[in-house]
Design an enzyme around this catalytic site. Structure first.
Site, PDB file in Angstrom:
ATOM      1  N   TYR A 164      -1.825  -0.266  11.112  1.00 21.07           N
ATOM      2  CA  TYR A 164      -2.004  -0.991   9.849  1.00 21.07           C
ATOM      3  C   TYR A 164      -0.814  -0.735   8.919  1.00 21.07           C
ATOM      4  O   TYR A 164      -0.198  -1.666   8.393  1.00 21.07           O
ATOM      5  CB  TYR A 164      -3.309  -0.564   9.172  1.00 21.07           C
ATOM      6  CG  TYR A 164      -3.359  -0.887   7.688  1.00 21.07           C
ATOM      7  CD1 TYR A 164      -3.529  -2.200   7.242  1.00 21.07           C
ATOM      8  CD2 TYR A 164      -3.206   0.132   6.731  1.00 21.07           C
ATOM      9  CE1 TYR A 164      -3.544  -2.492   5.880  1.00 21.07           C
ATOM     10  CE2 TYR A 164      -3.231  -0.157   5.374  1.00 21.07           C
ATOM     11  CZ  TYR A 164      -3.396  -1.468   4.952  1.00 21.07           C
ATOM     12  OH  TYR A 164      -3.400  -1.749   3.606  1.00 21.07           O
ATOM     13  N   LYS A 180       2.075  -3.308   7.390  1.00 24.28           N
ATOM     14  CA  LYS A 180       2.307  -3.523   5.957  1.00 24.28           C
ATOM     15  C   LYS A 180       3.770  -3.208   5.610  1.00 24.28           C
ATOM     16  O   LYS A 180       4.390  -3.915   4.795  1.00 24.28           O
ATOM     17  CB  LYS A 180       1.373  -2.651   5.114  1.00 24.28           C
ATOM     18  CG  LYS A 180      -0.109  -2.996   5.226  1.00 24.28           C
ATOM     19  CD  LYS A 180      -0.472  -4.376   4.707  1.00 24.28           C
ATOM     20  CE  LYS A 180      -0.409  -4.497   3.199  1.00 24.28           C
ATOM     21  NZ  LYS A 180      -0.942  -5.811   2.733  1.00 24.28           N
ATOM     22  N   THR A 222       0.817  -1.215   0.000  1.00 21.16           N
ATOM     23  CA  THR A 222       0.000   0.000   0.000  1.00 21.16           C
ATOM     24  C   THR A 222       0.852   1.266   0.000  1.00 21.16           C
ATOM     25  O   THR A 222       1.981   1.257   0.507  1.00 21.16           O
ATOM     26  CB  THR A 222      -0.903  -0.011   1.254  1.00 21.16           C
ATOM     27  OG1 THR A 222      -1.474   1.279   1.438  1.00 21.16           O
ATOM     28  CG2 THR A 222      -0.121  -0.336   2.520  1.00 21.16           C
ATOM     29  N   ASP A 223       0.273   2.357  -0.495  1.00 20.62           N
ATOM     30  CA  ASP A 223       0.961   3.654  -0.441  1.00 20.62           C
ATOM     31  C   ASP A 223       1.113   4.160   0.994  1.00 20.62           C
ATOM     32  O   ASP A 223       1.889   5.076   1.257  1.00 20.62           O
ATOM     33  CB  ASP A 223       0.224   4.704  -1.302  1.00 20.62           C
ATOM     34  CG  ASP A 223      -1.232   4.919  -0.927  1.00 20.62           C
ATOM     35  OD1 ASP A 223      -1.693   4.345   0.067  1.00 20.62           O
ATOM     36  OD2 ASP A 223      -1.909   5.685  -1.641  1.00 20.62           O
ATOM     37  N   GLU A 224       0.362   3.538   1.930  1.00 19.66           N
ATOM     38  CA  GLU A 224       0.441   4.012   3.324  1.00 19.66           C
ATOM     39  C   GLU A 224       1.804   3.772   3.943  1.00 19.66           C
ATOM     40  O   GLU A 224       2.148   4.392   4.954  1.00 19.66           O
ATOM     41  CB  GLU A 224      -0.638   3.334   4.181  1.00 19.66           C
ATOM     42  CG  GLU A 224      -2.032   3.704   3.756  1.00 19.66           C
ATOM     43  CD  GLU A 224      -3.041   3.704   4.889  1.00 19.66           C
ATOM     44  OE1 GLU A 224      -2.646   3.658   6.064  1.00 19.66           O
ATOM     45  OE2 GLU A 224      -4.236   3.758   4.582  1.00 19.66           O
TER      46      GLU A 224
HETATM   47  P1  NAD Z   1     -10.359  -6.824   2.753  1.00 17.09           P
HETATM   48  O1  NAD Z   1     -10.322  -6.476   4.200  1.00 17.09           O
HETATM   49  O2  NAD Z   1     -11.554  -6.526   1.947  1.00 17.09           O
HETATM   50  O3  NAD Z   1     -10.051  -8.380   2.568  1.00 17.09           O
HETATM   51  C1  NAD Z   1      -9.069  -9.045   3.315  1.00 17.09           C
HETATM   52  C2  NAD Z   1      -9.273 -10.539   3.105  1.00 17.09           C
HETATM   53  O4  NAD Z   1      -8.220 -11.224   3.829  1.00 17.09           O
HETATM   54  C3  NAD Z   1     -10.594 -11.064   3.666  1.00 17.09           C
HETATM   55  O5  NAD Z   1     -11.176 -11.967   2.757  1.00 17.09           O
HETATM   56  C4  NAD Z   1     -10.188 -11.772   4.950  1.00 17.09           C
HETATM   57  O6  NAD Z   1     -11.049 -12.844   5.305  1.00 17.09           O
HETATM   58  C5  NAD Z   1      -8.803 -12.273   4.583  1.00 17.09           C
HETATM   59  N1  NAD Z   1      -7.959 -12.498   5.774  1.00 17.09           N
HETATM   60  C6  NAD Z   1      -7.778 -11.646   6.803  1.00 17.09           C
HETATM   61  N2  NAD Z   1      -6.973 -12.212   7.720  1.00 17.09           N
HETATM   62  C7  NAD Z   1      -6.618 -13.431   7.235  1.00 17.09           C
HETATM   63  C8  NAD Z   1      -5.798 -14.475   7.711  1.00 17.09           C
HETATM   64  N3  NAD Z   1      -5.186 -14.398   8.896  1.00 17.09           N
HETATM   65  N4  NAD Z   1      -5.638 -15.579   6.949  1.00 17.09           N
HETATM   66  C9  NAD Z   1      -6.278 -15.687   5.746  1.00 17.09           C
HETATM   67  N5  NAD Z   1      -7.080 -14.744   5.256  1.00 17.09           N
HETATM   68  C10 NAD Z   1      -7.250 -13.611   5.984  1.00 17.09           C
HETATM   69  O7  NAD Z   1      -9.064  -6.118   2.135  1.00 17.09           O
HETATM   70  P2  NAD Z   1      -8.843  -5.451   0.708  1.00 17.09           P
HETATM   71  O8  NAD Z   1      -9.279  -4.055   0.766  1.00 17.09           O
HETATM   72  O9  NAD Z   1      -9.349  -6.361  -0.325  1.00 17.09           O
HETATM   73  O10 NAD Z   1      -7.243  -5.446   0.673  1.00 17.09           O
HETATM   74  C11 NAD Z   1      -6.533  -6.581   0.196  1.00 17.09           C
HETATM   75  C12 NAD Z   1      -5.044  -6.305   0.281  1.00 17.09           C
HETATM   76  O11 NAD Z   1      -4.732  -5.136  -0.454  1.00 17.09           O
HETATM   77  C13 NAD Z   1      -4.548  -6.049   1.697  1.00 17.09           C
HETATM   78  O12 NAD Z   1      -3.285  -6.647   1.832  1.00 17.09           O
HETATM   79  C14 NAD Z   1      -4.423  -4.531   1.782  1.00 17.09           C
HETATM   80  O13 NAD Z   1      -3.415  -4.173   2.688  1.00 17.09           O
HETATM   81  C15 NAD Z   1      -4.029  -4.208   0.362  1.00 17.09           C
HETATM   82  N6  NAD Z   1      -4.404  -2.877  -0.122  1.00 17.09           N
HETATM   83  C16 NAD Z   1      -5.704  -2.448  -0.066  1.00 17.09           C
HETATM   84  C17 NAD Z   1      -6.060  -1.211  -0.594  1.00 17.09           C
HETATM   85  C18 NAD Z   1      -7.488  -0.703  -0.566  1.00 17.09           C
HETATM   86  O14 NAD Z   1      -7.723   0.444  -0.930  1.00 17.09           O
HETATM   87  N7  NAD Z   1      -8.458  -1.502  -0.183  1.00 17.09           N
HETATM   88  C19 NAD Z   1      -5.077  -0.394  -1.165  1.00 17.09           C
HETATM   89  C20 NAD Z   1      -3.746  -0.845  -1.192  1.00 17.09           C
HETATM   90  C21 NAD Z   1      -3.441  -2.095  -0.679  1.00 17.09           C
HETATM   91  O1  DAU Z   2      -4.159   4.090   0.607  1.00 19.52           O
HETATM   92  C1  DAU Z   2      -4.339   2.705   0.562  1.00 19.52           C
HETATM   93  C2  DAU Z   2      -5.134   2.281   1.771  1.00 19.52           C
HETATM   94  O2  DAU Z   2      -6.449   2.788   1.558  1.00 19.52           O
HETATM   95  C3  DAU Z   2      -5.177   0.789   1.973  1.00 19.52           C
HETATM   96  O3  DAU Z   2      -3.888   0.318   2.242  1.00 19.52           O
HETATM   97  C4  DAU Z   2      -6.113   0.421   3.128  1.00 19.52           C
HETATM   98  O4  DAU Z   2      -6.237  -0.982   3.239  1.00 19.52           O
HETATM   99  C5  DAU Z   2      -7.476   1.019   2.842  1.00 19.52           C
HETATM  100  O5  DAU Z   2      -8.329   0.790   3.943  1.00 19.52           O
HETATM  101  C6  DAU Z   2      -7.371   2.523   2.588  1.00 19.52           C
HETATM  102  O6  DAU Z   2      -6.975   3.230   3.785  1.00 19.52           O
HETATM  103  P1  DAU Z   2      -7.551   4.697   4.101  1.00 19.52           P
HETATM  104  O7  DAU Z   2      -7.438   4.925   5.557  1.00 19.52           O
HETATM  105  O8  DAU Z   2      -6.987   5.705   3.193  1.00 19.52           O
HETATM  106  O9  DAU Z   2      -9.074   4.458   3.634  1.00 19.52           O
HETATM  107  P2  DAU Z   2     -10.480   4.714   4.335  1.00 19.52           P
HETATM  108  O10 DAU Z   2     -11.496   4.319   3.327  1.00 19.52           O
HETATM  109  O11 DAU Z   2     -10.577   4.152   5.695  1.00 19.52           O
HETATM  110  O12 DAU Z   2     -10.487   6.300   4.466  1.00 19.52           O
HETATM  111  C7  DAU Z   2     -10.267   7.132   3.338  1.00 19.52           C
HETATM  112  C8  DAU Z   2     -10.247   8.582   3.836  1.00 19.52           C
HETATM  113  O13 DAU Z   2     -11.551   8.936   4.294  1.00 19.52           O
HETATM  114  C9  DAU Z   2      -9.329   8.811   5.026  1.00 19.52           C
HETATM  115  O14 DAU Z   2      -8.753  10.108   4.918  1.00 19.52           O
HETATM  116  C10 DAU Z   2     -10.257   8.758   6.227  1.00 19.52           C
HETATM  117  C11 DAU Z   2     -11.554   9.299   5.674  1.00 19.52           C
HETATM  118  N1  DAU Z   2     -12.810   8.753   6.261  1.00 19.52           N
HETATM  119  C12 DAU Z   2     -12.960   7.412   6.310  1.00 19.52           C
HETATM  120  C13 DAU Z   2     -14.116   6.848   6.798  1.00 19.52           C
HETATM  121  C14 DAU Z   2     -14.288   5.348   6.876  1.00 19.52           C
HETATM  122  C15 DAU Z   2     -13.825   9.603   6.655  1.00 19.52           C
HETATM  123  O15 DAU Z   2     -13.689  10.855   6.582  1.00 19.52           O
HETATM  124  N2  DAU Z   2     -14.974   9.060   7.139  1.00 19.52           N
HETATM  125  C16 DAU Z   2     -15.165   7.718   7.233  1.00 19.52           C
HETATM  126  O16 DAU Z   2     -16.237   7.286   7.710  1.00 19.52           O
END
Ligand code: NAD
Ligand code: DAU
Length: 363
Positions: free
Chosen positions: A172, A176, A147-149
């Protein structure tokens, strides 16, 4: 168990009839948002690949995301925990994968602030256990979905390349970043073939409604307040999940081992502007917006320079934000059962806890 020994319970794969191009791909976390989109993408694009979805089915895992492919003979689901050696050993012994694409993680920042421990177990220990068995089974390529985080908050008018130092600011992100370093170690110390993909904020169908865009769409649909943290000035870069899947595909097949790839969309929005845009698109009143207490350690902005993947593989986002968002809003509108199932479970306790702490009326 050796690769050529069949196990009756896994009827999908007949090693005696497989050919050389039939890759076996172990996808961890395939029941989550990005993982399920990726499995669907992979199965459509590579009909001869065999895909194992290895997922613990936490609150975020949902097999309904894969209902259209569950009967596909090249797909199998195995329930298991990446942080449990026994579970991981079993799945490697049964399937001996060629590739591992590792999505499984605890993924929500707000939850990590409440309870960091599970993030360390799954995201760090889980990654190391998968790497150990990948080495033992001579996996050809291990991809970590990062992730970019991990870069931390980025000042306005700046963006970071893959060379930037890691500066995570929440549990988190730290977990990562630790996983990223373990991938580096696997490559440097053991010569394992690896890539890391660091993507920006994804959106699209099947995203768990604890994340920003689905929370806002769901609440707008139900005439509930839309909770904006702090002053709403924080900035995120939004990519459609399918564009991310295409990037993963390219890195899986073409990425040089040991390399890291940023995957950003150049589509930065202040949170407040994005909420207003969503409300306007849905013909809902902006008066639903409610400013609530800010997230602790809230990163102001993420912004990556993605020239490397663009220059090396010609990748760029293909889905216009406006179109992707319209499709996503439509998806949530037409999948109320999917969302209601989630809202009837553990999720409401989380919602009450996280938003009551922020002074939002949650009932
Ligand atoms: P999500 O929370 O929707 O899904 C996570 C999945 O992992 C779920 O199906 C959960 O059951 C499974 N899981 C959790 N713990 C586990 C364990 N111990 N063993 C096996 N399975 C397990 O997450 P997402 O948003 O689909 O993100 C997927 C990946 O992408 C993550 O690694 C996250 O860090 C990364 N990522 C997400 C975003 C985003 O914007 N959502 C951006 C950049 C990177
Ligand atoms: O940037 C990549 C990341 O994006 C991934 O690695 C993470 O898994 C994913 O959860 C996401 O993290 P963020 O914290 O950026 O996403 P989130 O959707 O939780 O929040 C996006 C922005 O919106 C953040 O600045 C917080 C804000 N927010 C979020 C929620 C849930 C609100 O203002 N209100 C809300 O209710």
């Amino acid at each position: 168990m050796k690769k050529n020994e069949k196990k009756d319970t896994f009827k999908f794969f007949d090693p005696d009839n497989s050919n050389d191009s039939a890759k076996i791909v172990l996808v961890t976390g395939g029941a989550g948002f990005i993982g399920s989109n990726f499995i669907t993408y992979l199965i459509n694009k590579y009909p001869d690949y065999k895909i194992i979805n290895f997922d613990k089915l936490t609150y975020a895992g949902n097999l309904n995301n894969l209902i259209f492919i569950e009967e596909n003979p090249n797909y199998v689901f195995v329930k298991g925990n990446v942080a449990d050696k026994k579970d991981v050993k079993n799945v490697f012994e049964q399937f001996n994968p060629d590739f591992v694409v590792h999505f499984a993680a605890e993924s929500h920042v707000d939850r990590s602030i409440i309870n960091p421990d599970i993030f360390l177990q799954t995201n760090i220990l889980g990654t190391q256990i998968l790497l150990n068995y990948s080495r033992e089974h001579k996996v050809k390529k291990f991809i970590l979905i990062s992730t970019d985080e991990v870069y931390g908050s980025i000042e306005k008018n700046k963006s970071v390349t893959e060379e930037a130092h890691l500066a995570p600011n929440n549990p988190y992100a730290a977990s990562k970043a630790a996983a990223d370093l373990l991938i580096r170690v696997a490559h440097q110390t053991y010569g394992q073939r690896v890539n890391i993909i660091r993507s920006c904020n994804n959106f699209g169908p099947y995203q768990f409604p604890e994340k920003f865009i689905p929370v806002m769409i769901y609440n707008a649909l139900n005439n509930k307040e839309l909770p904006v943290y702090g002053d709403g000035k924080n900035i995120r870069d939004w990519i459609h999940v399918e564009d991310h899947c295409r990037a993963i595909d390219l890195v899986l097949h073409k990425g040089k081992s040991g390399e890291i790839y940023n995957v950003g969309a150049n589509n930065e929005w202040e949170n407040l502007s994005l909420v207003e845009y969503i409300l306007d698109k849905m013909n809902c009143s902006r008066s639903l917006i409610s400013f609530v207490l800010d997230r602790k350690g809230h990163d102001f902005r993420y912004s990556m320079d993605s020239s490397k993947i663009k220059n090396e593989f010609g990748w760029k986002p293909a889905i216009e934000f406006e179109d992707g968002l319209a499709q996503t809003i439509m998806w949530y509108k037409s999948h109320t059962d999917w969302v209601e199932n989630i809202h009837s479970g553990e999720y409401m306790n989380y919602y009450d806890e996280v938003y009551k702490d922020r002074n939002l009326e949650t009932q």
